[in-house]
Design an enzyme around this catalytic site. Structure first.
Site, short mmCIF file in Angstrom:
data_model
loop_
_atom_site.label_atom_id
_atom_site.label_comp_id
_atom_site.label_asym_id
_atom_site.label_seq_id
_atom_site.Cartn_x
_atom_site.Cartn_y
_atom_site.Cartn_z
N SER A 53 49.41 -4.69 -18.52
CA SER A 53 48.04 -4.68 -18.00
C SER A 53 48.10 -4.75 -16.49
O SER A 53 49.09 -5.23 -15.91
CB SER A 53 47.27 -5.88 -18.55
OG SER A 53 46.04 -6.06 -17.88
N TYR A 67 45.58 -14.80 -20.42
CA TYR A 67 45.97 -13.41 -20.65
C TYR A 67 46.81 -12.89 -19.47
O TYR A 67 47.88 -12.29 -19.67
CB TYR A 67 44.72 -12.56 -20.82
CG TYR A 67 44.98 -11.08 -21.05
CD1 TYR A 67 45.41 -10.63 -22.30
CD2 TYR A 67 44.79 -10.16 -20.03
CE1 TYR A 67 45.64 -9.28 -22.52
CE2 TYR A 67 45.02 -8.81 -20.23
CZ TYR A 67 45.45 -8.37 -21.49
OH TYR A 67 45.68 -7.02 -21.69
#
Length: 280
Positions: A142, A155
């Site tokens: 990501s 995250y």
């Protein structure tokens, strides 16, 4: 660069392939002629997806948080088609909201799926590839591997961990014929991102990430950012004074605490995926 012939006959295993980015990646690689194994915690979804895709595709149950399950998945693929040429580590989950509101179980789930799941995949696949002198592991990380949006603290921590882990393992694998790649997209239009904001960049489609995976398999490199300017911008910003860096990131990086406040858009996803599912 991305012609179908370059992937014809290659054996590719995709984790979290029953939905979202994983499914779109499996679709693209199957159309390019690869033999694709879709692994997903939802074995029924994996089998359904495999039946609907073109070419030689298999759907298998896979729990990336369980070493025995992951090893059995790779064994099953190799028994069917022979050695895995490419492992796509895609499975991932995300809790969004204020750090103090995040349940401990959600934090633990993200660490186990996003970080430990990738480590398991690398530890199980890379030694087999090393022994053959060839292979490629592509991990969907990501933009949060280099940035830390408010509301995605855990995250982002898992994705920072993935990036750091892969850099270290890549150094160990130098000269073995085993390649590592990490794809770092911004916000992608999947259930994982439901209700979140995109910041200063456009919302990506799963097909954008699938296209990047295909391209990096055909022409390997370690880092791929989507859009391409995100990674270099994050690296460049680190040379700025902290105050200037904070102002820049505040203008460009989405505030997910604000985005998800007062909305129920993530309720169903977080209840389902953070209590025993993996998806991407």
């Amino acid at each position: 660069m991305t012609g179908p012939g370059r992937l014809a006959g290659r054996v590719v295993a995709v984790t979290g392939g029953g939905h979202g980015i994983g499914l779109e990646t499996a679709r693209r690689l199957a159309r390019a002629g690869a033999r694709v194994a879709i692994g997903d915690l939802d074995g029924a979804a994996a089998r359904t997806a495999a039946a609907e895709l073109p070419g030689d595709v298999a759907g298998l149950a896979l729990d990336v948080t369980d070493t025995a399950s992951f090893a059995a998945f790779i064994d099953a693929v190799e028994e069917r088609w022979g050695p895995v040429d490419v492992l796509v580590n895609n499975a991932g989950v995300m809790w969004a909201g204020g750090f103090a509101d995040e349940p401990e179980s959600a934090a633990a789930r993200q660490l186990d799926v996003n970080l430990h799941g990738v480590i398991r995949g690398v530890k199980l696949a890379a030694p087999r590839m090393w022994a053959r002198g060839r292979g490629h592991i592509v991990t969907i990380a990501s933009a949060a591997s280099k940035l830390s949006p408010p509301g995605e603290a855990t995250y982002a921590a898992t994705k920072h961990g993935v990036y750091g882990y892969l850099k270290g393992v890549r150094a160990e694998l130098r000269g073995t014929g085993v390649r590592l790649s990490v794809i770092m997209p911004g916000v992608v239009d999947t259930e994982l991102a439901a209700g979140t904001a995109t910041g200063a960049v456009r919302l990506l489609a799963p097909a954008d990430v699938a296209r990047a995976v295909h391209a990096v398999i055909v022409r390997p490199r370690f880092e791929v950012s989507l859009p391409g300017r995100i990674g270099p911008l994050a690296d460049w910003a680190n040379v700025l004074p902290q105050r200037v860096r904070d102002l820049l990131f505040r203008a460009l990086v989405p505030d997910q605490v604000r985005a998800v406040a007062g909305t129920s858009a993530r309720t169903a996803y977080q209840a389902r995926r953070l209590t025993g599912g993996d998806d991407d």
